[in-house]
Design a protein around this motif. Structure first.
Motif, PDB file in Angstrom:
ATOM      1  N   CYS A 158     -54.708  95.545  44.051  1.00 26.43           N
ATOM      2  CA  CYS A 158     -55.530  95.907  44.345  1.00 26.43           C
ATOM      3  C   CYS A 158     -56.821  96.831  42.172  1.00 26.43           C
ATOM      4  CB  CYS A 158     -56.667  95.965  44.507  1.00 26.43           C
ATOM      5  SG  CYS A 158     -56.634  95.634  46.576  1.00 26.43           S
ATOM      6  N   THR A 204     -59.915  98.333  40.735  1.00 23.85           N
ATOM      7  CA  THR A 204     -61.147  98.721  40.528  1.00 23.85           C
ATOM      8  C   THR A 204     -61.720  98.366  38.862  1.00 23.85           C
ATOM      9  OG1 THR A 204     -60.750  99.698  42.238  1.00 23.85           O
ATOM     10  CG2 THR A 204     -62.822 100.122  40.622  1.00 23.85           C
ATOM     11  N   THR A 243     -63.979  95.929  43.347  1.00 21.07           N
ATOM     12  CA  THR A 243     -62.852  95.743  43.314  1.00 21.07           C
ATOM     13  C   THR A 243     -61.590  94.041  43.419  1.00 21.07           C
ATOM     14  OG1 THR A 243     -62.112  97.290  44.656  1.00 21.07           O
ATOM     15  CG2 THR A 243     -60.018  96.194  43.949  1.00 21.07           C
ATOM     16  N   HIS A 257     -58.275 101.845  38.777  1.00 19.92           N
ATOM     17  CA  HIS A 257     -59.571 102.756  38.255  1.00 19.92           C
ATOM     18  C   HIS A 257     -59.742 102.055  36.645  1.00 19.92           C
ATOM     19  CE1 HIS A 257     -60.903 104.378  42.336  1.00 19.92           C
ATOM     20  NE2 HIS A 257     -60.068 105.440  42.005  1.00 19.92           N
TER      21      HIS A 257
END
Length: 264
Positions: free
Chosen positions: A154, A156, A178, A259
């Protein structure tokens, strides 16, 4: 007079970004593999699948029967085992919910009255839940354990991106949302991206396919809404072969962590 901040209102009303082209999509997928982190379910839960309502109408002393199934949205009622540790107590709670629902159906309860009020219970779509969890071998148990084969990579994003999908309709991942790919699909995507880098294939050939005359995504890279990742998944360690497959796309100094958004 103070001037109101209209940036948030403007952002909500602004149109989504256009569908990214093949080269941008390639760069986005490379960033997903190179900077993404492992996420998955880590705690067992209890769950009960909502069933269709089945009506059987009989005539002529049960000789003739007519069956009617009333479809119910395929959802699980999921229970946090920290709040509901006892199997007997969980089943009593589900029975109580259904009893209160029946009371509302026959008009014995206010239509706006909740069938459940309390902690540790939510719903999950059947297809997603069945991928994330494995049931116990004991069919009488409501406990489901995390599926270690359901982990995801994943990443973001900090600005909206619109990606192609396998079902054909573009999907916009909002700022703070995401990008994700299931760990089981990482190796194939890595091979496709490396074939582009080596000049063996073009992005259009390696990353897309045609279905019914429409160009769709070859790989199931999908988007999550903002906060969905943090509210539903936890960090997990990825397999060594997954790390090997993503290594060619990692920044020179090593993974940048969570992030980080694709540099589009």
């Amino acid at each position: 007079m103070a001037i109101p901040d209209l940036s948030e209102d403007f952002h909500e009303k602004s149109p989504p970004p256009p569908l990214m082209n093949a080269v941008t999509y390639q760069a986005t997928l490379e960033n997903l593999l190179g900077q993404g982190q492992g996420y998955g379910k880590t705690e067992s839960v209890a769950a009960f699948l909502l069933r269709d309502l089945r009506l059987v109408t009989t005539t002529n002393s049960d000789i003739d029967e007519t069956q009617k199934d009333i479809k119910v949205e395929p959802l699980y009622l999921v229970m946090d085992m920290a709040e509901w540790p006892n199997e007997y107590g969980r089943k009593l709670a589900i029975k109580d919910i259904m009893f209160k629902y029946a009371q509302r159906v026959v008009g014995e309860e206010d239509l706006n009255h909740p069938d459940f009020r309390g902690p540790g219970l939510w719903t999950a779509k059947k297809n997603s839940f069945d991928f994330d969890y494995l049931p116990q071998k004991d069919k009488k148990s409501s406990v489901h354990q995390p599926n270690p084969e359901a982990f995801r990579v994943c990443l973001t994003v900090d600005h909206p991106v619109t990606i192609p999908t396998q079902w054909g309709e573009p999907f916009t991942v909002e700022s703070g949302g995401t990008l994700a790919i299931r760990e089981r699909d990482v190796f194939a995507l890595s091979e496709a991206l490396q074939s582009i880098a080596s000049g063996k294939a073009k992005p259009e050939e390696a990353l897309y396919e045609e279905e019914n005359g429409q160009k769709i995504a070859r790989f199931d890279v999908y988007g999550m809404m903002p906060d969905f990742l943090e509210e539903n998944y936890r960090p997990v360690a990825l397999k060594s072969e997954t790390k090997t497959a993503t290594a060619p796309f990692s920044p020179p100094s090593g993974p940048s962590g969570l992030h980080k958004s694709p540099q589009l």
